[in-house]
Design a protein around this motif. Structure first.
Motif, PDB file in Angstrom:
ATOM      1  N   ALA A   1     -17.055  -4.178   7.099  1.00 44.65           N
ATOM      2  CA  ALA A   1     -17.161  -4.260   8.559  1.00 44.65           C
ATOM      3  C   ALA A   1     -15.916  -4.900   9.160  1.00 44.65           C
ATOM      4  CB  ALA A   1     -18.397  -5.052   8.945  1.00 44.65           C
ATOM      5  N   VAL A   2     -15.532  -4.419  10.332  1.00 42.32           N
ATOM      6  CA  VAL A   2     -14.363  -4.928  11.046  1.00 42.32           C
ATOM      7  C   VAL A   2     -14.774  -5.247  12.478  1.00 42.32           C
ATOM      8  CG1 VAL A   2     -12.091  -4.332  11.971  1.00 42.32           C
ATOM      9  CG2 VAL A   2     -12.695  -3.668   9.640  1.00 42.32           C
ATOM     10  N   GLN A   3     -14.313  -6.365  13.011  1.00 44.92           N
ATOM     11  CA  GLN A   3     -14.550  -6.712  14.406  1.00 44.92           C
ATOM     12  C   GLN A   3     -13.224  -6.748  15.143  1.00 44.92           C
ATOM     13  OE1 GLN A   3     -17.649  -9.276  15.166  1.00 44.92           O
ATOM     14  NE2 GLN A   3     -17.251  -9.377  17.355  1.00 44.92           N
ATOM     15  N   THR A   4     -13.175  -6.061  16.284  1.00 48.68           N
ATOM     16  CA  THR A   4     -11.942  -6.046  17.060  1.00 48.68           C
ATOM     17  C   THR A   4     -12.254  -5.780  18.522  1.00 48.68           C
ATOM     18  OG1 THR A   4      -9.786  -4.954  17.335  1.00 48.68           O
ATOM     19  CG2 THR A   4     -11.572  -3.582  16.519  1.00 48.68           C
ATOM     20  N   GLY A   5     -11.744  -6.620  19.417  1.00 49.38           N
ATOM     21  CA  GLY A   5     -11.820  -6.391  20.855  1.00 49.38           C
ATOM     22  C   GLY A   5     -13.192  -6.112  21.411  1.00 49.38           C
ATOM     23  N   GLY A   6     -14.216  -6.797  20.939  1.00 48.46           N
ATOM     24  CA  GLY A   6     -15.566  -6.575  21.449  1.00 48.46           C
ATOM     25  C   GLY A   6     -16.310  -5.448  20.774  1.00 48.46           C
ATOM     26  N   PHE A   7     -15.705  -4.841  19.744  1.00 51.67           N
ATOM     27  CA  PHE A   7     -16.340  -3.777  18.976  1.00 51.67           C
ATOM     28  C   PHE A   7     -16.588  -4.242  17.542  1.00 51.67           C
ATOM     29  CE2 PHE A   7     -13.727  -1.557  22.152  1.00 51.67           C
ATOM     30  CZ  PHE A   7     -14.656  -0.703  22.720  1.00 51.67           C
TER      31      PHE A   7
ATOM     32  N   GLY B   1     -22.706  -6.232  26.564  1.00 50.76           N
ATOM     33  CA  GLY B   1     -21.929  -6.841  27.632  1.00 50.76           C
ATOM     34  C   GLY B   1     -20.425  -6.796  27.445  1.00 50.76           C
ATOM     35  N   ALA B   2     -19.947  -6.117  26.399  1.00 50.59           N
ATOM     36  CA  ALA B   2     -18.500  -6.054  26.138  1.00 50.59           C
ATOM     37  C   ALA B   2     -17.761  -5.429  27.323  1.00 50.59           C
ATOM     38  CB  ALA B   2     -18.232  -5.245  24.873  1.00 50.59           C
ATOM     39  N   ARG B   3     -16.541  -5.952  27.585  1.00 49.17           N
ATOM     40  CA  ARG B   3     -15.688  -5.429  28.646  1.00 49.17           C
ATOM     41  C   ARG B   3     -14.286  -5.197  28.078  1.00 49.17           C
ATOM     42  NH1 ARG B   3     -18.036  -5.718  33.506  1.00 49.17           N
ATOM     43  NH2 ARG B   3     -16.028  -5.407  34.524  1.00 49.17           N
ATOM     44  N   PRO B   4     -14.135  -4.188  27.219  1.00 51.39           N
ATOM     45  CA  PRO B   4     -12.832  -3.953  26.586  1.00 51.39           C
ATOM     46  C   PRO B   4     -11.826  -3.383  27.566  1.00 51.39           C
ATOM     47  CG  PRO B   4     -14.342  -2.191  26.044  1.00 51.39           C
ATOM     48  CD  PRO B   4     -15.149  -3.217  26.788  1.00 51.39           C
ATOM     49  N   ASP B   5     -10.541  -3.605  27.244  1.00 54.65           N
ATOM     50  CA  ASP B   5      -9.485  -2.979  28.034  1.00 54.65           C
ATOM     51  C   ASP B   5      -8.773  -1.949  27.160  1.00 54.65           C
ATOM     52  OD1 ASP B   5      -7.772  -4.404  26.327  1.00 54.65           O
ATOM     53  OD2 ASP B   5      -7.384  -5.977  27.808  1.00 54.65           O
TER      54      ASP B   5
ATOM     55  N   ALA C   1     -19.573  -1.276  30.818  1.00 56.32           N
ATOM     56  CA  ALA C   1     -18.124  -1.209  31.040  1.00 56.32           C
ATOM     57  C   ALA C   1     -17.404  -0.433  29.948  1.00 56.32           C
ATOM     58  CB  ALA C   1     -17.547  -2.620  31.126  1.00 56.32           C
ATOM     59  N   VAL C   2     -18.100  -0.069  28.886  1.00 55.59           N
ATOM     60  CA  VAL C   2     -17.438   0.530  27.729  1.00 55.59           C
ATOM     61  C   VAL C   2     -17.125   2.010  27.931  1.00 55.59           C
ATOM     62  CG1 VAL C   2     -17.742   1.136  25.292  1.00 55.59           C
ATOM     63  CG2 VAL C   2     -18.354  -1.146  26.107  1.00 55.59           C
ATOM     64  N   GLU C   3     -18.075   2.779  28.402  1.00 50.14           N
ATOM     65  CA  GLU C   3     -17.867   4.223  28.514  1.00 50.14           C
ATOM     66  C   GLU C   3     -16.646   4.588  29.352  1.00 50.14           C
ATOM     67  OE1 GLU C   3     -20.114   8.306  30.038  1.00 50.14           O
ATOM     68  OE2 GLU C   3     -21.223   6.418  29.971  1.00 50.14           O
ATOM     69  N   PRO C   4     -16.436   3.991  30.542  1.00 45.01           N
ATOM     70  CA  PRO C   4     -15.268   4.379  31.343  1.00 45.01           C
ATOM     71  C   PRO C   4     -13.934   4.158  30.635  1.00 45.01           C
ATOM     72  CG  PRO C   4     -16.839   3.170  32.684  1.00 45.01           C
ATOM     73  CD  PRO C   4     -17.305   3.043  31.274  1.00 45.01           C
ATOM     74  N   VAL C   5     -13.777   3.024  29.926  1.00 41.89           N
ATOM     75  CA  VAL C   5     -12.500   2.757  29.268  1.00 41.89           C
ATOM     76  C   VAL C   5     -12.302   3.669  28.062  1.00 41.89           C
ATOM     77  CG1 VAL C   5     -13.273   0.893  27.718  1.00 41.89           C
ATOM     78  CG2 VAL C   5     -10.932   0.891  28.597  1.00 41.89           C
ATOM     79  N   LEU C   6     -13.382   4.048  27.409  1.00 39.53           N
ATOM     80  CA  LEU C   6     -13.258   5.012  26.311  1.00 39.53           C
ATOM     81  C   LEU C   6     -12.812   6.377  26.848  1.00 39.53           C
ATOM     82  CD1 LEU C   6     -16.426   4.230  24.133  1.00 39.53           C
ATOM     83  CD2 LEU C   6     -14.048   3.670  23.598  1.00 39.53           C
ATOM     84  N   ARG C   7     -13.379   6.787  27.960  1.00 36.57           N
ATOM     85  CA  ARG C   7     -13.000   8.086  28.529  1.00 36.57           C
ATOM     86  C   ARG C   7     -11.542   8.072  28.968  1.00 36.57           C
ATOM     87  NH1 ARG C   7     -17.104  11.340  28.389  1.00 36.57           N
ATOM     88  NH2 ARG C   7     -19.240  10.572  28.616  1.00 36.57           N
TER      89      ARG C   7
END
Length: 263
Positions: A19-25, A46-50, A79-85
């Motif tokens: 397992a790896v953790q990075t930037g709220g993922f 509740g993650a808010r990645p950039d 907040a995750v779906e918009p930044v992924l798109r």
């Protein structure tokens, strides 16, 4: 319920061998397979990645030669779906999930004395079992591969994953076919944050329509409740399977979003 399901997804991926953790993922890598259905990520509730967080996520997949892919309950991390798109991720699927609690679980009728009079070919007359030998685990893995029509191949790694599930606090259950092999089965991850996920419910084509899926699903839910879980959830693949799960006490509670980034 979305936050519970998402919190479970995070805890479950942290159990993966690498397992790896990075930037709220959290990314659940398993070196034993390249399957995108096993190697995927999910955000913390509740993650808010950039953009930089998403770039680091993508790089973690790319350096292992894997497709960047996520599964998550969007309501728990809006907040995750918009930044992924924005990074080019697209939707693979949106799946509704169903939830069962101790209050809603309905155990299907189990065979009684009359079962002896039923034909041997009627596998619904057999009890749900827990695999214990290598041969039984291999039979379950092979049956699920057949049930899902080659979506994945039966393999020693798959057998090992089933055994790890059973021995790690989760459960594997199956119904034996008349030839002594597996007619159908499923597994359930060990509980986390009060809930657990049933996955891979499958019946070999020759044995469908005989109550196997409902029997193993109900047995798994009952096992998790006995271990202290407050709920058990799963996703379904079609209206037929949805009706099977609803008969044993599962009800719709929300959706999960699958997203991936093509090369």
């Amino acid at each position: 319920m979305g936050t519970d399901v998402q919190s479970f997804a995070v805890a479950n991926l942290r159990r993966r061998p690498a397992a790896v953790q990075t930037g709220g993922f959290v990314i659940g890598f398993d070196p034993g397979t390249t399957s995108p259905y096993i190697n995927y990520a999910t955000p913390e509730p509740g993650a808010r990645p950039d953009g930089r967080d998403v770039a680091a996520l993508v790089e973690a997949f790319r350096e292992r030669g894997l497709k960047p892919r996520l599964e998550f309950a969007p309501d728990a991390a809006p907040a995750v779906e918009p930044v992924l798109r924005q990074a080019g991720f697209t939707t693979e699927a949106v799946h509704e999930y169903l939830v069962c609690t101790p209050a809603t679980l309905t155990m299907p009728s189990m065979p009684g004395p009359a079962a002896a009079a039923r034909p041997a070919s009627d596998v619904a007359a057999h009890f749900v079992e827990t695999p214990s030998t290598d041969e039984e685990y291999a039979s379950v893995d092979a049956a699920l591969s057949e049930a899902f029509e080659g979506m994945y191949d039966s393999s020693p790694e798959g057998v090992a994953r089933l055994r790890r599930t059973q021995e790690g606090g989760g459960a594997v259950r199956f119904v034996r076919s008349p030839d002594g092999l597996c007619a159908g089965g499923a597994s359930c991850s060990a509980p986390a944050v009060g809930t657990s996920e049933v996955g891979g419910v499958g019946t070999r084509p020759a044995f469908r329509g005989r109550g196997i899926a409902s029997a193993v699903t109900a047995a798994l839910a009952g096992t998790m409740f006995a271990q202290g879980a407050r709920s058990v959830w799963l996703e379904y693949s079609g209206e037929g399977s949805r009706r099977v799960y609803e008969r044993v006490g599962f009800t719709p509670q929300g959706t999960r979003l699958y997203m991936s980034l093509e090369s």
